[in-house]
Write a protein that holds these residues in place. Structure first.
Motif, PDB file in Angstrom:
ATOM      1  N   ILE A 107       0.808  -1.226   0.000  1.00  0.00           N
ATOM      2  CA  ILE A 107       0.000   0.000   0.000  1.00  0.00           C
ATOM      3  C   ILE A 107       0.841   1.275   0.000  1.00  0.00           C
ATOM      4  CG2 ILE A 107      -1.975  -1.090   1.124  1.00  0.00           C
ATOM      5  CD1 ILE A 107      -1.077   0.303   3.751  1.00  0.00           C
ATOM      6  N   GLY A 108       2.157   1.145   0.309  1.00  0.00           N
ATOM      7  CA  GLY A 108       2.965   2.350   0.472  1.00  0.00           C
ATOM      8  C   GLY A 108       3.986   2.615  -0.604  1.00  0.00           C
ATOM      9  N   LYS A 109       4.186   1.670  -1.511  1.00  0.00           N
ATOM     10  CA  LYS A 109       5.241   1.839  -2.520  1.00  0.00           C
ATOM     11  C   LYS A 109       4.865   2.913  -3.537  1.00  0.00           C
ATOM     12  CE  LYS A 109       3.667  -1.652  -5.866  1.00  0.00           C
ATOM     13  NZ  LYS A 109       2.260  -1.636  -5.423  1.00  0.00           N
ATOM     14  N   SER A 110       5.880   3.548  -4.079  1.00  0.00           N
ATOM     15  CA  SER A 110       5.650   4.481  -5.182  1.00  0.00           C
ATOM     16  C   SER A 110       5.731   3.706  -6.494  1.00  0.00           C
ATOM     17  CB  SER A 110       6.708   5.589  -5.155  1.00  0.00           C
ATOM     18  OG  SER A 110       8.014   5.035  -5.263  1.00  0.00           O
ATOM     19  N   ASP A 111       5.405   4.363  -7.603  1.00  0.00           N
ATOM     20  CA  ASP A 111       5.437   3.700  -8.907  1.00  0.00           C
ATOM     21  C   ASP A 111       6.830   3.137  -9.189  1.00  0.00           C
ATOM     22  OD1 ASP A 111       2.839   4.357  -9.282  1.00  0.00           O
ATOM     23  OD2 ASP A 111       3.215   6.062 -10.609  1.00  0.00           O
ATOM     24  N   HIS A 112       6.873   1.878  -9.571  1.00  0.00           N
ATOM     25  CA  HIS A 112       8.117   1.196  -9.963  1.00  0.00           C
ATOM     26  C   HIS A 112       9.128   1.060  -8.818  1.00  0.00           C
ATOM     27  CE1 HIS A 112       6.453   1.671 -13.933  1.00  0.00           C
ATOM     28  NE2 HIS A 112       6.547   2.991 -13.881  1.00  0.00           N
TER      29      HIS A 112
END
Length: 532
Positions: free
Chosen positions: A475-480
């Protein structure tokens, strides 16, 4: 800090991880900075029923509900609020094993855990057929052994999964597994990050004469990688998890993972050229590979990280149990002499004494085989201490040889990787009871593997924290943003562990000890055959 945590709890900004270990079910709630803020646990034990190691469905759900309730109670006690929602949830469990279900979702045969060594024939046939080592504990070995045994339940299978996969399915309705967990069910193609289509086809051909009403690909869970969504908590699932009825439905879940994968995450050992070694009752090392091995090895299991990188696993059944009994014996001596010595002082004194011994243990030899040892092909074991008339027999060497032999079988597997296959390993992260006495187990492990060994304070947080981190990543990752980058920069930044590089004298001493260890296996064999 307490107010920030309280607000995070009230606003559903926390993340929950629950792991089913072999003796404990643990629930860990973490805050937005990934630190644990509430914990609940439930102790349980497997049962040996009709020659099968198992846990009942009743015990599974009772344990899950109890660990969750204790965690929620911890939240209430610490922060004065009732837990109603979280940002994400993840479930993890003991890898492998066998849970098969019929069309109605009913369990067809009692859960067979990883501990069962009842699939020798299936393991051998599949390993040869696939040219890929299939350990006895893997789910596919259990399935094929059931077919070979002509078990009635096989024809009725509509779905098979692991313990973590079962919990996830019942709470979300989704029949999925994380790729790390799936890699202990059936071999994974690291290019597609799903089951090997070639091997699935070979399996179907192998069992074609049985005229089963299913194909393998139709009964296996769907494979997902870290970061992918794996469904949401249903109304029914919320009531199953939280019997108080406070927890709300709709919470996203990450792919369910195995304890090997969550251990890698909890020790930040998911990048290539890194690894972790867990040393306690048993000892196993996981090394993230840069490329595939040149051939299959019976001593090496191949699984994956939660993001799908290939991992080689060397596993030894025996590590510190016999060593602990010797320490206990010295404790009894101290007590008989009227001395009150704490366990920490006893271990600390004896372990540190081992560092003063001869590099090669003075010619002493020991085997801590309380049980069988697959790495050296023993189905059962006999703990032994052996010396020649000219060995340098003193307490320092005695302790040193028992610490060395705790890692002897593991080193055989690791030598295959590091020497025969030329696997590159920049650092290995140590965790488990062997490392509790500061510096000693770490120094000896570094010598055994001839690789720097680090121990981090966070390594003790365990797999429940690891699966919580995977849910937080989803739920917390940024794109790529890769899992490796997320862990390095957001979770473990500034938390580098204390590292010990191998001492050349220790490394040379361990090599000399291993020559003695391998030659002496004939003594162990004689003891197994003739001493009951």
């Amino acid at each position: 800090m307490s107010l920030d945590v309280k607000n995070a709890i009230m606003n559903g900004k926390t993340v929950l991880g629950i792991e089913f270990g072999s003796t404990r079910i643990k629930a860990v709630l973490i805050s937005s900075d990934h630190t644990p803020i509430a914990i609940g646990s439930h102790d349980w034990e497997n049962s040996y029923v009709n020659q099968i190691w198992t846990y009942s469905l009743e015990d599974i759900w009772k344990g899950l509900q109890d660990s969750y309730a204790k965690m929620a109670s911890d939240v209430k006690a610490k922060y004065g609020v009732t837990l109603q929602s979280v940002g994400a949830i993840g479930f993890s469990g003991m890898m492998h094993g066998y849970m098969a279900f019929d069309e109605a979702g009913e369990l067809l045969t009692p859960f067979r855990t990883w501990r069962n060594n009842i699939t020798e024939q299936a393991s051998a046939v599949l390993s040869e057929k696939f040219n890929f080592h299939i350990p006895q504990r893997w789910s596919i070995a259990h399935l094929y052994q059931s077919i070979l045994n002509k078990e009635e339940h096989v024809a009725g299978i509509h779905f098979m999964t692991t313990l973590a996969g079962y919990i996830h399915w019942k709470l979300t309705g989704q029949k999925v597994l994380g790729v790390g967990e799936a890699s202990g069910v059936f071999p994974i193609d690291i290019h597609t990050k799903s089951y090997s289509e070639t091997m699935v086809s070979e399996f179907n051909t192998l069992v074609a004469s049985e005229n089963l009403p299913w194909k393998l690909e139709n009964i296996l869970p769907t494979v997902l990688v870290a970061g992918e969504g794996a469904g949401t908590l249903t109304e029914e699932g919320a009531k199953l998890l939280d019997v108080s009825g406070d927890l709300q439905a709709g919470i996203p879940l990450c792919p369910p993972e195995g304890d090997a994968g969550t251990g890698m995450v909890a020790t930040n050992s998911v990048e290539q050229r890194t690894g972790n070694v867990s040393a306690g009752t048993s000892v196993f090392a996981m090394v993230v590979l840069e490329k595939e091995l040149s051939k299959a090895y019976e001593e090496i299991d191949l699984v994956t990280t939660p993001s799908g990188s290939l991992v080689a696993m060397a596993h030894s059944n025996n590590c510190s149990s016999d060593l602990n009994e010797w320490v206990g014996l010295f404790g009894q001596f101290a007590q008989a002499m009227g001395m009150d010595v704490s366990a920490d002082n006893l271990y600390g004194t004896l372990y540190n004494l081992a560092l003063q011994g001869d590099a090669d243990c003075g010619g002493l030899l020991a085997y801590g085989y309380l049980s069988g040892e697959h790495m050296t092909h023993f189905e059962e074991g006999r703990p032994l201490f052996v010396r020649s008339s000219d060995s340098n027999f003193n307490l320092a060497n005695f302790m040193r040889v028992h610490l060395f032999t705790a890692l002897g079988a593991l080193k055989i597997g690791m030598d295959i990787l590091l020497k025969q296959e030329g696997v590159k390993l920049d650092e290995i992260l140590g965790h488990g009871g062997l490392f509790k006495t500061a510096g000693v187990g770490q120094k000896i492990m570094a010598g055994a593997l001839n690789t720097p060994v680090s121990v981090m304070e966070t390594a003790g947080e365990g797999g429940a924290w690891g699966i919580a981190l995977l849910a937080a990543y989803m739920i917390g990752k940024s794109d790529h943003e890769t899992l490796e980058k997320y862990l390095n920069e957001r979770v473990f930044a500034g938390k580098a562990g204390a590292s010990i590089s191998p001492d050349p004298k220790d490394a040379a001493g361990f090599e000399a000890f291993m020559e003695r260890y391998i030659k002496g296996l004939a003594i162990e064999r004689a003891a197994v055959n003739n001493f009951n």
